[in-house]
Design an enzyme around this catalytic site. Sequence first.
Site, PDB file in Angstrom:
ATOM      1  N   HIS A   1       5.896   6.999   0.204  1.00 54.53           N
ATOM      2  CA  HIS A   1       6.432   5.568   0.804  1.00 54.53           C
ATOM      3  C   HIS A   1       5.877   4.555  -0.321  1.00 54.53           C
ATOM      4  CE1 HIS A   1       1.878   6.391   2.038  1.00 54.53           C
ATOM      5  NE2 HIS A   1       1.833   4.899   2.449  1.00 54.53           N
TER       6      HIS A   1
ATOM      7  N   HIS B   1      -4.999  11.200   2.668  1.00 51.12           N
ATOM      8  CA  HIS B   1      -6.152  10.731   2.608  1.00 51.12           C
ATOM      9  C   HIS B   1      -7.333  11.408   3.292  1.00 51.12           C
ATOM     10  CE1 HIS B   1      -5.430   6.460   1.348  1.00 51.12           C
ATOM     11  NE2 HIS B   1      -4.198   6.769   1.998  1.00 51.12           N
TER      12      HIS B   1
ATOM     13  N   ASP C   1       1.035   9.251   4.739  1.00 55.96           N
ATOM     14  CA  ASP C   1       0.140   8.463   5.471  1.00 55.96           C
ATOM     15  C   ASP C   1       0.726   8.449   6.998  1.00 55.96           C
ATOM     16  OD1 ASP C   1      -1.431   8.035   3.526  1.00 55.96           O
ATOM     17  OD2 ASP C   1      -1.056   5.786   3.445  1.00 55.96           O
TER      18      ASP C   1
ATOM     19  N   HIS D   1       3.433   1.985  -0.546  1.00 61.02           N
ATOM     20  CA  HIS D   1       2.110   1.345  -0.607  1.00 61.02           C
ATOM     21  C   HIS D   1       1.589   1.827  -2.148  1.00 61.02           C
ATOM     22  CE1 HIS D   1       1.397   1.004   4.008  1.00 61.02           C
ATOM     23  NE2 HIS D   1       1.977  -0.077   3.272  1.00 61.02           N
TER      24      HIS D   1
ATOM     25  N   HIS E   1       4.264   4.065   9.819  1.00 62.02           N
ATOM     26  CA  HIS E   1       3.457   3.631   8.808  1.00 62.02           C
ATOM     27  C   HIS E   1       3.990   2.680   8.047  1.00 62.02           C
ATOM     28  CE1 HIS E   1      -0.050   3.407   6.271  1.00 62.02           C
ATOM     29  NE2 HIS E   1       0.554   3.655   5.342  1.00 62.02           N
TER      30      HIS E   1
ATOM     31  N   ASP F   1      -1.274   2.625  -3.260  1.00 64.97           N
ATOM     32  CA  ASP F   1      -1.874   3.844  -3.479  1.00 64.97           C
ATOM     33  C   ASP F   1      -1.087   5.099  -3.221  1.00 64.97           C
ATOM     34  OD1 ASP F   1      -1.679   3.149  -0.705  1.00 64.97           O
ATOM     35  OD2 ASP F   1      -3.268   4.772  -0.292  1.00 64.97           O
ATOM     36  N   HIS F   2       0.334   4.952  -3.372  1.00 63.74           N
ATOM     37  CA  HIS F   2       1.203   6.092  -3.324  1.00 63.74           C
ATOM     38  C   HIS F   2       2.203   5.859  -4.349  1.00 63.74           C
ATOM     39  CE1 HIS F   2      -0.391   7.866   0.348  1.00 63.74           C
ATOM     40  NE2 HIS F   2      -0.772   6.502   0.510  1.00 63.74           N
TER      41      HIS F   2
HETATM   42 FE    FE Z   1      -2.408   5.534   1.819  1.00 72.19          FE
HETATM   43 ZN    ZN Z   2       0.170   3.937   2.954  1.00 71.79          ZN
END
Ligand code: FE
Ligand code: ZN
Length: 259
Positions: free
Chosen positions: A60, A175, A137, A62, A118, A64-65
């Site tokens: 996805h 995570h 996530d 985000h 998400h 952090d991805h």
């Molecule tokens: Fe994440």
């Molecule tokens: Zn995320």
Amino acid sequence: MHHGGPLLVHQFPCLSDNYGFLVRDEATGTVATIDTPDAKTIGDEADKLGWSIDLVFNTHWHPDHAGGNAALAERFGCKIIAPEGEGDKIAVKDEVVSDGAEVMLGDTALKVIGVPGHTLGHIAYYAADASLAFVGDTLFSLGCGRMFEGTPDVFWASILKLRSLPAETALFCAHEYTRANADFALSVDPQNAQLAARSEEIDRLRAEGLPTVPVTLADELPINPFLRADDAAFAASLGKKGAAAHEVFAEVRSRKDQF
Ligand code: FE
Ligand code: ZN
């Protein structure tokens, strides 16, 4: 190192609580990174193993991805596969895929499963031959992702797709949130002995600095409250007797948001 059939998975911490996953198809030596939370850490881990990254599989949009896509492409010349549904939010990519597609990691097929909730374009990657899935996530051990973009009925339908995978599937969540998730799960399901046992196991693992991920779907089914929204007794215990499963899911999600 996790061995799943034809695949080898190297998992390592990234950023504050993400996991990085480098996945190697043993027959061909082809290597993919699942998401790009931290390009430097991922690249250095690959170097340590003597692996060169050929592919990026994003779950996805985000940061952090997908935030390390550009740097990893520059360092390794890897090809980036991204979810079609995330549109321009993932700027650096070579190819897009959506629900039902199949991507190849060397000789091993990964099925793309659309799991909106998400984010609306979120996808998971499932390798049937390796009995493992990278769920991003969407699903965590004892939890699920925050519902940033989806609605309860959409998110619940995604949960059901993952829940219908074979029970022995190893779920690689993105995570390390399990301790906090366990505290919440115990608050809504205090009599669950299996959950209490898992909570103790989490403490043991974390005290040794070990990950609580991956988990098998079989182990999560009886103790993850987000997988149990269609369990009538559980719904009744939340004051939601007779409610539709997605309404029970919404109740659990909102209690967790306020926990
Ligand atoms: Fe994440
Ligand atoms: Zn995320």
